[in-house]
Design an enzyme around this catalytic site. Structure first.
Site, PDB file in Angstrom:
ATOM      1  CB  ILE A  35      -0.929   0.035   1.235  1.00 21.07           C
ATOM      2  CG1 ILE A  35      -1.601  -1.334   1.458  1.00 21.07           C
ATOM      3  CG2 ILE A  35      -1.954   1.159   1.091  1.00 21.07           C
ATOM      4  CD1 ILE A  35      -2.459  -1.802   0.316  1.00 21.07           C
ATOM      5  CB  CYS A  36       0.902   4.292   0.108  1.00 22.98           C
ATOM      6  SG  CYS A  36       1.323   6.028  -0.108  1.00 22.98           S
ATOM      7  CB  SER A  37       5.645   4.879   0.820  1.00 26.17           C
ATOM      8  OG  SER A  37       5.093   4.885   2.123  1.00 26.17           O
ATOM      9  N   GLY A  38       4.696   1.491   0.871  1.00 20.91           N
ATOM     10  CA  GLY A  38       5.113   0.136   1.225  1.00 20.91           C
ATOM     11  C   GLY A  38       5.891  -0.548   0.114  1.00 20.91           C
TER      12      GLY A  38
ATOM     13  CB  THR B 162       4.362   4.186  -4.918  1.00 19.25           C
ATOM     14  OG1 THR B 162       4.279   4.494  -3.525  1.00 19.25           O
ATOM     15  CG2 THR B 162       5.211   5.229  -5.621  1.00 19.25           C
TER      16      THR B 162
END
Length: 323
Positions: free
Chosen positions: A107-110, A127
């Protein structure tokens, strides 16, 4: 049915919505089907501070989980990801778990944690748009595309920021259990099923339902892929493999609005993104996104938004970065 075990990875400075949004999607789907078992894991069990300052107790450390039992690994993002990706305990576990699991998602910057774990070489990923250049610079082996809200490349799934994680989770539920269960989950959560992955991070709000059949999905995908292309009824009908009259009827029945209205909405959202991000002249944006002239674009903005393109830019131009 054997339950699919979903392991959510958190770390100091994780974004709470990256965890709780997707987690709740799987929990609601579980209540309908008994299909999932969700676990929250960190480097060590115990309290983990989130980006908001609130702490969450992680019931499991990475050493506590049996990798053979994990179906899906979901890695959250957040402002702490830059430090977390240098944690050898966490990245080693993600590498091992990500290799053995059926699928992996971020998720996102993961996505930075997945990249640090070596799981994404040569993969197409996304991202949050504010992290795009950093991801390209630090992991040149990735194929980075930060327009879609989520992407799937084989068994690797990546998503844009925050609420896009719920879109991704719904897509995972649909992949597992079918569209009806995903739709029921979305209804229970008062979400829309579902923003398609190729949809732009800045794309159309959910002012319509999603298409139910492949011909209309093909039309919607073509519109989102290139908002400024020729999208007359005849052009759209060719994407669907239907006659123009049949397309008009099917499209309106499935989405609740005519194709021309949908096309205009997509084009307006694309123009809104460009206005918020840059200084391109209104005339150039009108040509790029299929309006033809600046005056046509202005009329569409006034009719839909009640402001001119220039006023919209002044109000919503981005002045800060987001994690």
């Amino acid at each position: 049915m054997k339950q699919r075990r979903i392991a959510f990875v958190i770390f100091e400075g994780f974004q709470p919505l990256d965890l709780f949004g997707p987690y709740e999607v799987f929990q609601y789907a579980h209540e309908l089907t008994d299909a999932y078992s969700c676990q929250i894991v960190a480097s060590q069990p115990g309290p983990v501070r989130s980006a908001s300052g609130a702490s969450l107790h992680a019931p499991y450390g990475v050493a506590d989980l049996n990798l053979a039992e994990i179906d899906t690994v979901v890695v959250t993002g957040g402002e702490g990801v830059d430090q977390a990706r240098h944690d050898p305990v966490l990245t080693s576990w993600i590498a091992e778990a990500g290799t053995s699991a059926r699928r992996v998602a971020s998720i996102c910057s993961g996505v930075f944690l997945l990249a640090a774990a070596g799981l994404l070489r040569g993969r197409r990923v996304t991202t949050h748009w504010a992290r795009e250049q950093q991801l390209i610079r630090e992991y040149p082996e990735l194929v980075v595309d930060c327009d879609p809200i989520f992407l799937r490349d084989g068994r690797m799934w990546t998503s844009a920021g925050m609420t896009a994680g719920m879109d991704l989770a719904l897509a995972l539920v649909e992949d597992d259990l079918g569209r009806e269960i995903a739709h029921a989950t979305a209804q229970e959560m008062v979400l829309f099923l579902r923003r398609p992955g190729p949809q732009s991070q800045f794309s159309v709000p959910l002012w319509s339902t999603q298409p139910a059949t492949d011909p209309i999905r093909a039309v919607v995908s073509a519109i989102h892929a290139d908002p400024g292309a020729r999208h007359g009824i005849a052009d759209l009908a060719s994407h669907a493999g239907l006659s123009p009259r049949h397309l008009q009827r099917r499209f309106t029945a499935e989405l609740g609005i005519p194709p021309t209205t949908y096309v205009e909405g997509v084009r307006i959202e694309a123009a809104k993104r460009a206005l918020a991000e840059g200084d391109h002249p209104v005339e150039a944006l009108a040509r790029r996104y299929g309006f033809g002239t600046a005056e046509t674009l202005r009329r569409a903005f006034h009719r839909r938004l009640g402001v001119s393109p220039s006023d919209y830019r002044d109000r919503f131009r981005s002045t800060k970065e987001y994690i």
